[in-house]
Structures are given as structure tokens and as C-alpha cells.
Design a protein around this motif. Structure first.
Motif, PDB file in Angstrom:
ATOM      1  N   GLY A  14       3.199  75.624   3.307  1.00 40.93           N
ATOM      2  CA  GLY A  14       3.391  76.408   4.530  1.00 40.93           C
ATOM      3  C   GLY A  14       3.515  77.945   4.163  1.00 40.93           C
ATOM      4  N   ASP A  15       3.337  78.328   5.428  1.00 39.57           N
ATOM      5  CA  ASP A  15       3.240  80.080   5.239  1.00 39.57           C
ATOM      6  C   ASP A  15       4.886  80.457   5.633  1.00 39.57           C
ATOM      7  N   PRO A  16       5.641  79.724   6.426  1.00 38.35           N
ATOM      8  CA  PRO A  16       7.162  80.290   6.681  1.00 38.35           C
ATOM      9  C   PRO A  16       7.754  80.246   5.280  1.00 38.35           C
ATOM     10  N   CYS A  17       8.502  81.058   4.974  1.00 37.40           N
ATOM     11  CA  CYS A  17       9.485  81.154   3.930  1.00 37.40           C
ATOM     12  C   CYS A  17      10.715  80.158   4.116  1.00 37.40           C
ATOM     13  N   ILE A  18      10.951  79.247   3.218  1.00 42.92           N
ATOM     14  CA  ILE A  18      11.889  78.135   3.720  1.00 42.92           C
ATOM     15  C   ILE A  18      13.106  78.429   2.598  1.00 42.92           C
ATOM     16  N   VAL A  19      14.393  78.587   3.232  1.00 45.14           N
ATOM     17  CA  VAL A  19      15.532  78.622   2.391  1.00 45.14           C
ATOM     18  C   VAL A  19      16.459  77.696   2.641  1.00 45.14           C
ATOM     19  N   TYR A  20      16.862  77.036   1.618  1.00 45.08           N
ATOM     20  CA  TYR A  20      17.669  75.857   1.573  1.00 45.08           C
ATOM     21  C   TYR A  20      18.726  75.762   0.619  1.00 45.08           C
ATOM     22  N   GLY A  21      19.566  74.626   0.549  1.00 49.11           N
ATOM     23  CA  GLY A  21      20.605  74.589  -0.540  1.00 49.11           C
ATOM     24  C   GLY A  21      20.773  73.026  -0.794  1.00 49.11           C
TER      25      GLY A  21
END
Length: 246
Positions: free
Chosen positions: A184-191
Motif C-alpha cells: 500500500g501507499d500509506p506508511c504503516i507504523v506498528y509494534g
């Protein structure tokens, strides 16, 4: 301008150190950035670490009272919420440490913490869509086709990751490596899944560097896309960190 903080898990002192490294001042008793940057918390504030209650209180202060930060819950947050609802949840996988802290408070202190956490949790979105949708912060990550949705299936993914239904020897769910297939285009930030160092793959960033397991506490500066980490004061538990073949 945001600073996304990985899973804190009650590591309050490391949180203070990290925010100071990021340029925040604690003059008023909570972190404020001179240039107006805001902290973003991706869940799992509590459990296993030594100061879960202090973490809850400072995040409540920032998000609810001061409206200077953002928060989305993790699976440990969800479990603590169910505990405060009076549900029959097992005091395992770290919840026992938070419950012990809670039990040491006065009746008035317990009422305050319970009220604060429940309000924080109830007002939080399942995941955060920020910067006009260019940044998505979700505790365990999110598939591209799930963005914008909040079904039970999406909630399970966001809180627990891409689980298979099987369990590891320690009782935790087996999780697929969803990030290697993200396009996808959105940047995904996770843990959620502890890694030795921040992992960037396919426009996703895992910033849970296992502070409570003796690793580091990490923040991702957005839009600069720079990571800042501080070392943990906890003993190292190497088996808690996951390795990937990227």
C-alpha cells in the motif's frame, strides 16, 4: 510532525529518557516539544515493566487533558480494559504486574487510575490515520485493504497481527509476516512483535524493539523517517525477539 513511540510496557524511565532525546522538555511535569511536535502511542502501555500505572497516567495527561498526543490501543491495553470492566481475564502474560501495582494503590487511587484508563481507551480509535491518510499507526499493523474498516476481523488483526490460530510453546499466537506482502501507499507504523532493531520493509516500520525484554525503546520521527532509540534497563531475554529473513 509526530514522534511515534513503540511498545512501552511500563518502562517509564526509558520513556522519559527517550522523550528527552527527542527534544521534549519535562519542565511542566509532562513532555512538551518546543517546536510543537506531538507524541503518538501505538499501544501496550502497560504490563511486564516496573511502572505501568505511571505510564497510564502520563499518557492520559497528554492525550485527554492536554490534547497534545495521540493514542491507539494494543492487545495488552484491551486486556487491561476488560479487567477494569470486571471481566474474567487471566492475570498472565504481564497483566499480573499491572494488577499488582493497581492493588497497591489506595481506594481513591484505584478509582482514579481505572477512570483515567477507561476514558483513554474508550476515546481511542482502533488505529490512527494521520497526515491525510499518509501515515497509519496500528498496534500490530494492518493490511492495506483493511484501512478504513473496523470489523471484528480488522480489530483482531490490529491488536494481534496476522494470526494463524496456532500457538507458540509460551502460549502466544503464531503470527504470519504480513509486512513482507504489504504493497500500500500509506506508511504503516506498528509494534507488537519485538525485534532487535527497527525493521523497515515495504513502507512499514516495526518499532517495538523489546524495551521490556532488555532491548531498546524506539521512536520514529515523522515525516523525517528517522528512528531514535534508548537502551533498556531491564535484563535481556533473547528468546522474546523475532528474526526475519528480509
Amino acid at each position: 510532525m509526530f514522534d511515534v513511540i513503540g511498545d512501552i510496557h511500563g518502562c517509564y524511565n526509558e520513556f522519559i529518557t527517550l522523550t528527552q532525546e527527542l527534544g521534549y522538555s519535562w519542565t511542566n511535569g509532562f513532555p512538551v516539544h518546543p517546536k510543537g511536535r506531538q507524541l503518538v502511542f501505538l499501544g501496550d502501555l502497560t504490563d511486564r515493566g516496573p511502572a505501568s500505572i505511571e505510564v497510564v497516567e502520563i499518557v492520559y495527561k497528554l492525550v485527554i487533558e492536554e490534547k497534545q498526543a495521540h493514542y491507539t490501543p494494543g492487545n495488552h491495553c484491551d486486556k487491561l480494559y476488560r479487567f477494569f470492566l470486571g471481566r474474567n481475564v487471566q492475570h498472565t502474560h504481564g497483566l499480573e504486574t499491572t494488577v499488582a501495582e493497581y492493588g497497591n494503590l489506595s481506594t481513591k487511587g484505584q478509582a482514579r487510575v481505572r477512570s483515567h484508563f477507561m476514558k483513554l481507551f474508550e476515546q481511542a480509535p482502533l488505529y490512527l490515520q494521520m497526515d491525510n491518510g499518509n501515515l497509519v499507526v496500528a498496534h500490530a499493523g494492518i493490511r492495506h485493504d483493511y484501512i478504513g474498516k473496523t470489523s471484528k476481523k480488522v480489530k483482531t488483526f490490529v491488536l494481534y497481527g496476522d494470526i494463524t490460530g496456532e500457538t507458540n510453546p509460551d502460549g502466544t499466537p503464531v503470527r504470519r509476516d504480513w509486512a513482507k506482502d504489504y504493497n500500500g501507499d500509506p506508511c504503516i507504523v506498528y509494534g507488537h512483535t519485538p525485534v532487535e532493531k527497527p525493521r523497515k520493509i515495504n513502507n512499514t516500520w516495526n518499532i517495538d524493539t523489546g524495551c521490556v525484554f532488555g532491548g531498546m525503546l524506539t521512536a520514529l520521527r515523522y515525516p523525517e523517517m528517522e528512528t531514535i532509540s534508548v537502551p533498556s534497563t531491564m535484563p535481556k531475554v533473547p528468546e522474546k525477539f523475532r528474526s526475519f529473513n528480509d
